[in-house]
Structures are given as C-alpha cells and as structure tokens.
Design an enzyme around this catalytic site. Structure first.
Site, mmCIF file in Angstrom:
data_model
loop_
_atom_site.group_PDB
_atom_site.id
_atom_site.type_symbol
_atom_site.label_atom_id
_atom_site.label_comp_id
_atom_site.label_asym_id
_atom_site.label_seq_id
_atom_site.Cartn_x
_atom_site.Cartn_y
_atom_site.Cartn_z
ATOM 1 N N ASP A 24 0.801 -1.210 -0.104
ATOM 2 C CA ASP A 24 0.010 0.134 0.016
ATOM 3 C C ASP A 24 0.794 1.239 0.041
ATOM 4 O O ASP A 24 2.068 1.327 0.610
ATOM 5 C CB ASP A 24 -0.757 -0.051 1.114
ATOM 6 C CG ASP A 24 -2.039 0.369 1.120
ATOM 7 O OD1 ASP A 24 -2.720 0.238 -0.065
ATOM 8 O OD2 ASP A 24 -2.818 0.903 2.247
ATOM 9 N N TYR A 42 2.210 4.654 1.269
ATOM 10 C CA TYR A 42 2.239 5.613 2.529
ATOM 11 C C TYR A 42 1.021 6.663 2.669
ATOM 12 O O TYR A 42 0.795 6.990 1.552
ATOM 13 C CB TYR A 42 3.561 6.269 2.762
ATOM 14 C CG TYR A 42 4.786 5.503 2.933
ATOM 15 C CD1 TYR A 42 4.942 4.454 4.078
ATOM 16 C CD2 TYR A 42 5.682 5.423 2.149
ATOM 17 C CE1 TYR A 42 5.630 3.606 4.292
ATOM 18 C CE2 TYR A 42 6.882 4.766 2.229
ATOM 19 C CZ TYR A 42 7.006 3.731 3.277
ATOM 20 O OH TYR A 42 8.042 3.108 3.236
ATOM 21 N N PHE A 46 7.998 1.482 -0.799
ATOM 22 C CA PHE A 46 8.924 1.574 0.465
ATOM 23 C C PHE A 46 9.753 3.058 0.492
ATOM 24 O O PHE A 46 10.525 3.457 1.447
ATOM 25 C CB PHE A 46 10.018 0.662 0.467
ATOM 26 C CG PHE A 46 9.591 -0.665 0.643
ATOM 27 C CD1 PHE A 46 9.260 -1.059 2.097
ATOM 28 C CD2 PHE A 46 9.076 -1.810 -0.332
ATOM 29 C CE1 PHE A 46 8.476 -2.492 2.379
ATOM 30 C CE2 PHE A 46 8.630 -2.920 0.110
ATOM 31 C CZ PHE A 46 8.273 -3.233 1.426
ATOM 32 N N HIS A 55 9.073 -9.764 6.196
ATOM 33 C CA HIS A 55 8.736 -8.107 5.938
ATOM 34 C C HIS A 55 9.674 -7.457 6.836
ATOM 35 O O HIS A 55 9.900 -7.635 7.890
ATOM 36 C CB HIS A 55 7.295 -8.145 5.970
ATOM 37 C CG HIS A 55 7.006 -6.474 5.290
ATOM 38 N ND1 HIS A 55 7.090 -5.262 6.294
ATOM 39 C CD2 HIS A 55 6.310 -6.271 4.391
ATOM 40 C CE1 HIS A 55 6.818 -4.242 5.478
ATOM 41 N NE2 HIS A 55 6.170 -4.603 4.261
#
Length: 225
Positions: free
Chosen positions: A66, A68, A79, A189
């Site tokens: 998703d 930010y 990221f 993760h």
C-alpha cells in the site's frame, strides 16, 4: 489513467483500462475526490513505478502492499518517501540490512529510492492509491487486479527477473510468477514487527547482484546518495 503509463508498459497493460474492474476503479477514485478525500500519491505520480522502470529495463521487482498514507510521503514507489520526509521504519530496516549486506554501504540521509527504480528495480505496490491517514482504504477496489497483471506480464514476457518477496502478502503473488525462468527471493517483511524473524540477514541485495552478474547484467548500485 492509461495516458500516464509509458509506452513500454502500455503494450502489455493497455487492454486492462477497458475492463469493467478498471472502469469501476476509475469511478471510485472520482467519487473519493468529489467527496473531498485527500488521495495519495498525486495523480501524476500514481504510475511512477512504471515510469521510472520501463518494462524491458526491469531487473528486480520489490513488492509492497500500500502507499504511505501520510502527507507528503507517497510518490508512487514502494517503500520510498520524498526527500525531507522522515524515513519510515520498514525502510530504516532495509537500510540496516544493506549496511550488513553490501560492503561500504552508508546509511542514506533520505528515503527516496528513485535511484534504484532508474537502474531497473521495479518498486511496485499492489495498491497504487490510498486515502489520507487511512491505511488500506483503497484495497480491493481493483488495483490489485491491475498490478497482478503487471507481474504476470513480466513473468510471461521476460526471463531471469529477480522477485524480492518480503512477507506473506508479497509471497502470495508467487503463483503469478514462472519460477522455472525467474528467481524468487523470500524473506520476512522489513517491518519492525517482523524484521527480526528473517529479514535481517537475508542478504537479498548481494544475492540479487550475484544473479545479475551471472546473467551478464550490470549489478545494482544500492547506495542512495
């Protein structure tokens, strides 16, 4: 929306924009804006991952979930955050892993990863938009079907790609990938909740570069300047 895609990707994804799910997604996004919700990233940056990494230039795929959802953070690369924005915890852990994995890697002063994207690292989120301060608010609206098709097209039409799949969500995409002709690197993760369960020490960055060199391709310069 298709107008924002570069030609190299349009060849493989243009037909998606005529499908019912994408028309419904377009209607949903329009209604979000009509209702006054702030949507990230900015419209012209939604397809940034594709714009910075043309289809035939992809070497590595790093999947996020998703964008930010804070003001000024998302700019279309998984990221990654804009310069001047606090480096998020997951990216901090990615940098920490790079410090132990890549000799001489210096912890960067910012979190903008465009330099990776421009070298062939596709930084792709499964969902390409989000509502301000509401994580996951645009999930299951159609974006996942579109980005799944992007992954499947890469798998079908390219060879020797390296997929870095961090966490269960990313690893659930493995059925889209022909593992006989592509490389899949799996790890936990990099989130603070899971990084110590197998992300730290995974050495994905050096492993990926070793594979690229074996293929006769130039390795990625992971140092963010």
């Amino acid at each position: 929306m298709a107008a924002n895609l570069p030609l190299s990707w349009k060849t493989h994804l243009d037909s998606e924009f005529e499908k019912d799910y994408m028309l419904q997604l377009k209607t949903f996004l329009a209604s979000e804006k009509q209702n006054g919700f702030a949507i990230f990233p900015k419209n012209e940056e939604v397809f940034n991952a594709f714009n910075h990494t043309p289809f035939d230039a992809v070497k590595i795929v790093i999947l996020g979930q998703d964008p930010y959802h804070g003001v000024g953070q998302a700019h279309g690369l998984s990221f990654s955050v804009r310069k001047g924005v606090t480096i998020p915890p997951s990216l901090q852990n990615i940098y920490k892993e790079l410090q132990t994995d890549i000799p001489g890697f210096q912890y960067p002063p910012h979190g903008e990863l465009t330099q990776w994207a421009d070298q062939g690292v596709l930084l792709l989120n499964a969902t390409l938009t989000v509502r301000l301060s509401q994580a996951g608010s645009h999930q299951n609206k159609g974006w996942e079907q579109f980005t799944d098709q992007a992954i499947a097209s890469l798998s079908e039409h390219r060879e020797g790609l390296i997929f870095m799949l961090w966490g269960r969500f990313a690893q659930n995409k493995i059925p889209l990938i022909n593992t006989n002709k592509h490389h899949v690197l799996k790890a936990a993760h990099p989130s603070p909740f899971s990084a110590y369960n197998g992300f730290f020490g995974c050495k994905h960055f050096s492993k990926a570069n070793e594979i690229l060199v074996q293929q006769g391709k130039s390795p990625i310069d992971w140092q963010i300047k």
